[in-house]
Design a protein around this motif. Structure first.
Motif, PDB file in Angstrom:
ATOM      1  N   GLY A  29       3.624  29.829  62.532  1.00  0.00           N
ATOM      2  CA  GLY A  29       4.222  29.190  63.603  1.00  0.00           C
ATOM      3  C   GLY A  29       3.754  27.965  64.234  1.00  0.00           C
TER       4      GLY A  29
ATOM      5  N   ALA B 278       3.827  27.363  58.691  1.00  0.00           N
ATOM      6  CA  ALA B 278       5.060  27.924  58.579  1.00  0.00           C
ATOM      7  C   ALA B 278       5.353  29.443  59.040  1.00  0.00           C
ATOM      8  N   TYR B 279       4.658  30.386  58.460  1.00  0.00           N
ATOM      9  CA  TYR B 279       4.708  31.545  58.873  1.00  0.00           C
ATOM     10  C   TYR B 279       3.970  31.657  60.088  1.00  0.00           C
TER      11      TYR B 279
ATOM     12  N   ILE C 134      14.737  24.248  61.754  1.00  0.00           N
ATOM     13  CA  ILE C 134      15.134  25.012  62.178  1.00  0.00           C
ATOM     14  C   ILE C 134      14.587  25.491  63.076  1.00  0.00           C
ATOM     15  N   TYR C 135      12.940  25.652  62.909  1.00  0.00           N
ATOM     16  CA  TYR C 135      11.837  25.097  63.661  1.00  0.00           C
ATOM     17  C   TYR C 135      11.843  24.383  64.290  1.00  0.00           C
ATOM     18  N   LEU C 136      11.701  23.542  64.446  1.00  0.00           N
ATOM     19  CA  LEU C 136      11.397  22.190  65.155  1.00  0.00           C
ATOM     20  C   LEU C 136      12.592  21.671  65.671  1.00  0.00           C
ATOM     21  N   GLU C 137      13.755  22.139  65.327  1.00  0.00           N
ATOM     22  CA  GLU C 137      15.169  21.873  65.772  1.00  0.00           C
ATOM     23  C   GLU C 137      15.668  20.448  66.093  1.00  0.00           C
TER      24      GLU C 137
ATOM     25  N   VAL D 148      11.758  23.003  57.799  1.00  0.00           N
ATOM     26  CA  VAL D 148      10.914  23.073  59.470  1.00  0.00           C
ATOM     27  C   VAL D 148      11.523  22.994  60.284  1.00  0.00           C
TER      28      VAL D 148
ATOM     29  N   TYR E 237       4.368  24.386  63.362  1.00  0.00           N
ATOM     30  CA  TYR E 237       5.187  24.051  62.415  1.00  0.00           C
ATOM     31  C   TYR E 237       5.193  22.239  62.279  1.00  0.00           C
TER      32      TYR E 237
END
Length: 991
Positions: free
Chosen positions: A907, A904-905, A949-952, A946, A909
């Motif tokens: 990128g 995750a850090y 938020i990050y993978l939407e 993850v 994901y």
């Protein structure tokens, strides 16, 4: 220090950056001087400007004020001749350092007052010409007025009423000056209000809060804020110790110790800072340091300890009284020089005010290791202590008879009599009394040897005990006392059976330094069996025994078998011990030997305990306590209560254990001559207090146990106990207490001389490094751990310890962003781990290194971070194959979770989400593994972050989170749901 001079300007700037990382001191200063010489060879102004700035900084913070103005004069000349060589940053630094020069000149009494004022005029003119605001100039004008002691009020108003500028001293330094102004006016309350932002840690700089703390200690104490004063002393002293540029601050901490009943700690801190006597080049700082030192020495001398050794100027050994006289003469001379220069009496007046202060408190416990001046006095040459007891007979015959009578009873007060006799017999001109009741001199010498042998055995010095007992037995034979000789030989047999195996065989090995107890090996069990047989023969073959002598032989027989049971823990050995105990109790009862009868009952209870029958042991101690309280002998109460307390704890009744052990401690104080181990009572109480949830009280008992061990000469045990106390204080968040305690221990003469086992010292240093890290002094912690890792690399007999130290070092290097060094350190840890596995420790370190690198470097550090996790994966595989079970989270589950965080850090994901799904599977459902519900919830939370938020993909994340909340709530894990419901609310808001 560079090995070769820089050949290019790039190499010069690199060397300057490296030197900037060094601590202030001689090495940094000499290197800076060499770099100026190197810069001059290039013939370019900019490299030379940078080198000169570095050199002036080294002189300023290395306490060499005479040299700082000289360097600045060169910089000013360069500025006048080539102003374009100074970019905005260099120009700012140049004008900032006008203040450094003003400060340096004030510190030198040989500089005329007119020259100081001329420099301030120069500063003002330069600032005006450059279009700069004058608040910094007025600040320096005020400091000069305060230094001289004239017109301070006007100078203060001209400075304090002006708006700060970019060239003003930092906020923390200006706060200190304002507070000192109010303090000089006698307004403690206003000074403390001004200091509040600095003392609370809201404002700081290189010198602050250490400088403010040193001045604020006494005002805080006068305000009744003793806990705050204590905390400020611990943290503030650590920030200035052994620092020549902060010698004045050190002096004020010494003064604080003197005025709070901590004179012994003051002498300890003075010894730690002994180099300041010769290293401080600033007369003003030296005056401050010497005055604080004199306050301490004056107090110690006034308390009657003027002959104590004290650390002082090099070249001779000092006593407190002699050093006080030398310090007074030098400090008076410095004050007179400043006052002559300034035309006032300000410095002499301030010195007198400090020296005239009365103590503010009789005693303020500053550290966990509270010591009095008697504790630091050189040990007396007497062979034995002379504890307080009943008044001793004055005549020698009466004293001998009294000692023997008490000894026959086993009475603790016999110790004082023997100690007095030993002194009298050893005195020049001793004449043995011609008294038939006393007997010949050879008997008295045998008595003293036997008593000394008993004390050696109590200290586990078995080889000495054997020798002394055998010598005593021979003298008793010469005196025609076969019963006495038999008792002495019994003591020798028992002591010989407890010798370490190689020593018992005549080998050269050292005696074990650990605690008491029998040899826990087959040879030890055999030795004790043989000793018992020899004791039985000795008993049977000796005629004419007095009842008390026969009881002692019976006690020796029972003790030999009791020690054998303790070593073997074999059920078949229990009956033999109990049979011997029955013989002893029966004999002692028939002959009215109360002490031996009580000892037999105590040994029976101990035997039941060793056999695992704790209820029977507890019942036995209860019956014995009833007898002792009714009929005595009372000196057996502490031992009985100590055993009963341990039994209560073993049976799970910590409150009852606390009551018994506390009573044991109280009763033991009534028998100061008894050699009973009071330290054991304190240690047991510490354990009980932890069971009762009283960690602070446990900490007090641990430190008192260590103090008792030191008084008894058990220094190794004391250091181990102190280390336990330090670790407990660290667990309690008392970081400064922990560091202060360990600093005190590591300064002990036997430790600094290398006489203490290096592994024990390493443990103390490791605990200190962890405390430094907890106190957010990562640089100091890393330095200590790097040194420990290098030393432990040579421990071929203990590679596992090196693996743990090197792994911990690697993590600290990673926290500092030094991942190349961290990689090298963890590789050394892995190599040591291969020889002596430390699965969990290495796995934890590798996972943390991966997290740190990914967190600090993002996608750029992802590959290296994954390499750390790959190593952790191999550790987990090895642990699984070896059947190792982790104490915390399962290693595989923890690794999967870390893969999730690292990816995750970085990128990555999708990889992160897959890893977290794996972690959840490995952890198992929270209903199946309730102890891991918190870890399970955290994996769900991170997966939700993850995914949502990050993978939407918020819908999927909310489904995951809601299901987890429902599940955890149904299981009663409501606390674990809080982070999940918070994340779910955020995702819904964003939708």
């Amino acid at each position: 220090m560079p090995t070769t001079a820089p050949q290019t300007t790039d190499e010069l700037f690199q060397a300057l950056r490296a030197n900037d990382e060094r601590p202030y001191g001689r090495t940094r200063t000499v290197t800076a001087e060499e770099l100026v010489e190197a810069a001059e060879q290039f013939g370019e102004p900019v490299p030379l400007i940078h080198a000169l700035l570095e050199l002036q900084e080294a002189y300023t913070y290395g306490s060499e004020p005479r040299k700082s103005p000289v360097v600045f004069a060169r910089l000013l000349t360069l500025f006048d001749e080539q102003p374009d060589a100074f970019d905005p940053r260099l120009r700012h630094m140049l004008f900032w350092r006008f203040k450094w020069v003003a400060n340096a000149l004030r510190a030198l009494p040989e500089i005329p007052l007119a020259a100081l004022r001329q420099w301030l005029t120069e500063m003002r003119d330069r600032y005006e010409k450059a279009g700069l605001e004058l608040q910094p100039y007025y600040g320096q004008a005020y400091q000069l007025a305060a230094h001289v002691g004239e017109d301070t009020a006007l100078a203060y108003e001209l400075w304090a009423g002006r708006t700060r500028t970019r060239l003003s001293d930092c906020e923390a330094c200006e706060i200190c000056e304002r507070a000192l102004y109010h303090l000089a006016a006698g307004d403690d309350e206003r000074a403390l209000r001004a200091w509040e932002p600095v003392l609370a840690g809201k404002e700081s700089c290189q010198e602050e809060p250490a400088r403010s703390v040193s001045y604020a200690l006494l005002p805080v104490l006068r305000a009744g804020r003793t806990d705050e004063a204590r905390a400020l002393h611990l943290a503030g002293y650590r920030a200035c110790r052994r620092n020549a540029s902060m010698a004045g601050e050190v002096g004020r901490h010494l003064e604080f110790c003197a005025l709070t009943g901590n004179e012994a700690r003051g002498l300890e801190l003075l010894a730690e800072n002994r180099t300041l006597f010769d290293e401080v080049e600033s007369p003003r700082d030296l005056l401050d340091f010497l005055t604080g030192t004199e306050v301490l020495l004056q107090r110690v001398d006034g308390l009657g300890h003027g002959e104590l050794p004290a650390a002082g100027f090099t070249g001779r050994a000092w006593t407190v009284a002699a050093l006080r006289a030398e310090v007074r003469e030098r400090a008076d001379g410095l004050a007179a020089r400043f006052d002559a220069r300034n035309g006032t009496t300000a410095h002499a007046d301030r010195r007198r005010a400090r020296l005239d202060r009365a103590p503010l408190l009789d005693a303020l416990e500053l550290t966990l290791r509270a010591r009095a001046l008697d504790d630091v006095a050189p040990p007396a040459p007497a062979a034995a202590p002379a504890p307080a007891a009943a008044a001793l007979p004055e005549s020698l015959p009466d004293l001998v008879l009294r000692a023997r009578a008490l000894d026959e009873q086993g009475h603790p007060d016999a110790t004082a009599c023997w100690a007095r006799l030993r002194t009298l017999v050893a005195a020049r001109g001793y004449v043995h009394p011609d008294d038939p009741a006393v007997g010949p001199a050879v008997r008295l010498h045998a008595d003293l040897l036997a008593e000394e042998a008993g004390r050696a055995g109590e200290k586990d010095e078995y080889a000495d005990a054997v020798s002394l007992y055998e010598e005593a037995a021979g003298l008793y034979d010469d005196a025609g006392l076969p019963g006495h000789a038999a008792v002495a030989r019994a003591g020798a047999l028992l002591a010989a059976a407890e010798l370490p195996a190689e020593a018992a065989e005549g080998g050269p090995g050292p005696q074990a330094e650990g605690g008491p107890g029998p040899r826990e090996d087959d040879a030890g069990v055999g030795a004790l069996t043989a000793a018992h047989a020899a004791l039985v023969r000795l008993h049977e073959e000796t005629s004419g025994l007095a009842p008390y002598q026969e009881a002692r032989l019976l006690r020796a027989r029972a003790t030999a078998l009791g020690l054998r049971l303790q070593a073997s823990r074999r059920e078949e050995h229990v009956a033999a011990v109990l049979a011997e105990v029955d013989l002893l109790e029966d004999f002692a009862g028939r002959h009215g030997i109360a002490g031996q009868a009580a000892g037999a009952r105590l040994l029976r209870a101990t035997t039941h305990a060793l056999a695992g029958d704790l209820p029977a042991a507890l019942a036995g101690t209860g019956e014995l306590l009833d007898r002792l309280r009714a009929d005595g002998p009372a000196w057996h109460l502490p031992r009985t209560l100590a055993l009963r307390g341990r039994l209560q704890l073993g049976l799970g009744d910590a409150q009852a254990a606390y009551a018994d052990l506390s009573e044991g401690l109280r009763v033991a104080a009534e028998w100061p001559a008894d050699p009973f181990d009071v330290d054991r009572l304190h240690s047991d109480l510490a354990e009980v207090c932890l069971h009762l949830g009283r960690p602070d009280e446990a900490l007090r008992h641990l430190t008192r146990a260590a103090e008792a061990q030191l008084r008894d000469g058990d220094r190794i045990d004391a250091y181990c106990t102190y280390d336990n106390a330090a670790r407990l204080s660290l667990d309690l968040g008392r970081v400064e207490d922990c560091i202060a305690l360990l600093d005190s221990l590591l300064a002990e003469p036997d430790i600094t001389a290398g006489e203490v086992d290096d592994r024990l010292v390493a443990q103390l240093r490791l605990t200190r490094a962890r405390a430094l890290r907890a106190g957010e002094d990562v640089k100091a912690a890393t330095t200590e751990l790097v040194a420990l890792a290098a030393e432990s690399a040579g421990w071929d007999d203990d590679p596992g310890s090196h693996a743990m130290i090197a792994a911990e070092t690697a993590v600290l290097l990673g926290e500092s962003g030094e991942f190349d060094r961290a990689r090298a350190a963890v590789d050394r840890a892995l190599a040591a781990h291969a020889r002596d596995p430390r699965y969990e420790h290495l796995s934890n370190a590798l996972r943390e290194l991966g997290r740190l690198q990914a967190h600090q470097q993002g996608p750029d550090g992802l590959s290296a971070a994954r390499a750390f996790l790959d190593d952790a994966g191999r550790i987990a595989d090895e642990a699984r194959a070896a059947g190792y079970e982790a104490h915390g989270r399962p290693l595989d589950a923890a690794l999967a979770y870390e893969h999730g965080r690292v990816n995750a850090y970085g990128g990555a994901y999708e990889e992160a989400l897959a890893a977290l799904e794996k972690s959840l599977g490995l952890l198992g459902a929270p209903d199946a593994n309730p102890a891991l519900a918190g870890e399970w919830a955290e994996s769900v939370r991170l997966a939700g972050v993850v995914e949502g938020i990050y993978l939407e993909r918020p819908a999927a994340a909310l489904t995951r989170l809601d299901a987890a909340v429902t599940r955890l709530t149904a299981l009663g894990h409501t606390e674990e749901t809080e982070s999940l419901t918070g994340l779910a609310a955020r995702l819904r808001d964003e939708e």
